[in-house]
Design a protein around this motif. Structure first.
Motif, PDB file in Angstrom:
ATOM      1  N   THR A  14     -54.953  81.928 -24.295  1.00 25.88           N
ATOM      2  CA  THR A  14     -53.511  81.203 -24.355  1.00 25.88           C
ATOM      3  C   THR A  14     -53.677  79.606 -24.604  1.00 25.88           C
ATOM      4  O   THR A  14     -53.292  79.078 -25.307  1.00 25.88           O
TER       5      THR A  14
ATOM      6  N   CYS B 266     -49.452  75.436 -20.607  1.00 23.66           N
ATOM      7  CA  CYS B 266     -49.711  75.332 -22.058  1.00 23.66           C
ATOM      8  C   CYS B 266     -48.686  74.343 -22.538  1.00 23.66           C
ATOM      9  O   CYS B 266     -49.137  73.571 -23.653  1.00 23.66           O
ATOM     10  N   ARG B 267     -47.442  74.294 -22.305  1.00 21.18           N
ATOM     11  CA  ARG B 267     -46.357  73.280 -22.626  1.00 21.18           C
ATOM     12  C   ARG B 267     -46.755  71.761 -22.385  1.00 21.18           C
ATOM     13  O   ARG B 267     -46.681  70.878 -23.068  1.00 21.18           O
TER      14      ARG B 267
ATOM     15  N   PRO C 132     -47.249  79.543 -19.084  1.00 24.17           N
ATOM     16  CA  PRO C 132     -46.599  78.949 -20.029  1.00 24.17           C
ATOM     17  C   PRO C 132     -46.297  77.556 -19.789  1.00 24.17           C
ATOM     18  O   PRO C 132     -46.269  76.607 -20.956  1.00 24.17           O
ATOM     19  N   LEU C 133     -46.067  77.070 -18.660  1.00 26.07           N
ATOM     20  CA  LEU C 133     -45.558  75.695 -18.519  1.00 26.07           C
ATOM     21  C   LEU C 133     -46.940  74.865 -18.677  1.00 26.07           C
ATOM     22  O   LEU C 133     -46.749  73.893 -18.996  1.00 26.07           O
TER      23      LEU C 133
ATOM     24  N   GLN D 202     -53.387  77.085 -27.771  1.00 24.24           N
ATOM     25  CA  GLN D 202     -52.364  75.958 -27.575  1.00 24.24           C
ATOM     26  C   GLN D 202     -53.262  74.580 -28.270  1.00 24.24           C
ATOM     27  O   GLN D 202     -52.459  73.649 -28.952  1.00 24.24           O
TER      28      GLN D 202
ATOM     29  N   HIS E 253     -47.786  80.447 -13.947  1.00 26.23           N
ATOM     30  CA  HIS E 253     -47.083  79.303 -14.712  1.00 26.23           C
ATOM     31  C   HIS E 253     -47.987  78.889 -15.892  1.00 26.23           C
ATOM     32  O   HIS E 253     -47.603  77.678 -16.236  1.00 26.23           O
TER      33      HIS E 253
END
Length: 200
Positions: free
Chosen positions: A138, A92-93, A89-90, A142, A87
């Protein structure tokens, strides 16, 4: 004088007898920072990572402080084990836009598990692999996604994040110096270009 979600929970009965799913919905839907944080902690205990991340993302810009607290809570779990890697990517958001790379590394270092044994290049069979630089890249990218600051570099890591990836140009070379005959007295004279060479 109690908040509406607390009155609703009281109607459902004592803690432990009421439905956990309904309790979570009431806490998440209340919009109260303490209630939402309590719900996210419950989701973390149940390892419902995606729902916990979505709870933080749905807050939007209306509650940046609460969103930051949820990110720190989940970042601590990310540092402790690898069950949140899918998870990423979430996560990072959810990362706050004003978080600097140095702050991110400091938060991760605070929650990294203590290794009493000497570090080994590969984890023992059956043990969980440690946090890797590849996963951190990553998140570090970000933290620098808002644009490079125009002033001086404030962080030790910003020069790494903003490395263009190409080496600097080679400085111009000075004029070539001719070899002195006295330094090579034992050697035969070199023939001009295009002619045969004398081999001694």
């Amino acid at each position: 004088g109690l908040p509406l979600y607390r009155r609703a929970l009281a109607v459902l009965g004592e803690e432990g007898t009421r439905s956990e799913a309904l309790e979570l919905e009431l806490l998440l839907g209340s919009g109260r920072p303490k209630a939402v944080l309590q719900a996210v902690r419950q989701l973390v205990q149940k390892e419902q990572w995606e729902r916990a991340l979505e709870a933080g993302l749905t807050l939007g810009p209306s509650s940046p402080l609460l969103r930051s607290e949820i990110f720190k809570l989940l970042l601590a779990e990310f540092a402790r084990h690898r069950r949140l890697d899918a998870h990423l990517p979430l996560l990072c958001r959810l990362c706050p836009p004003d978080l600097a790379p140095a702050e991110l590394l400091l938060l991760l270092r605070t929650h990294l598990p203590d290794d009493s044994d000497s570090p080994t290049p590969f984890p023992e069979p059956g043990t969980e692999p440690p946090l890797t630089v590849g996963l951190l890249k990553t998140l570090l990218e970000q933290t620098g996604a808002q644009g490079r600051p125009s002033g001086p570099i404030l962080s030790l890591y910003e020069d790494i994040l903003w490395d263009p990836g190409t080496p600097p140009p080679t400085p111009p070379r000075g004029p070539m110096t001719t070899l002195q005959a006295s330094d090579h007295s034992g050697l035969e004279a070199w023939a001009p270009s295009g002619q045969g060479l004398c081999v001694t």
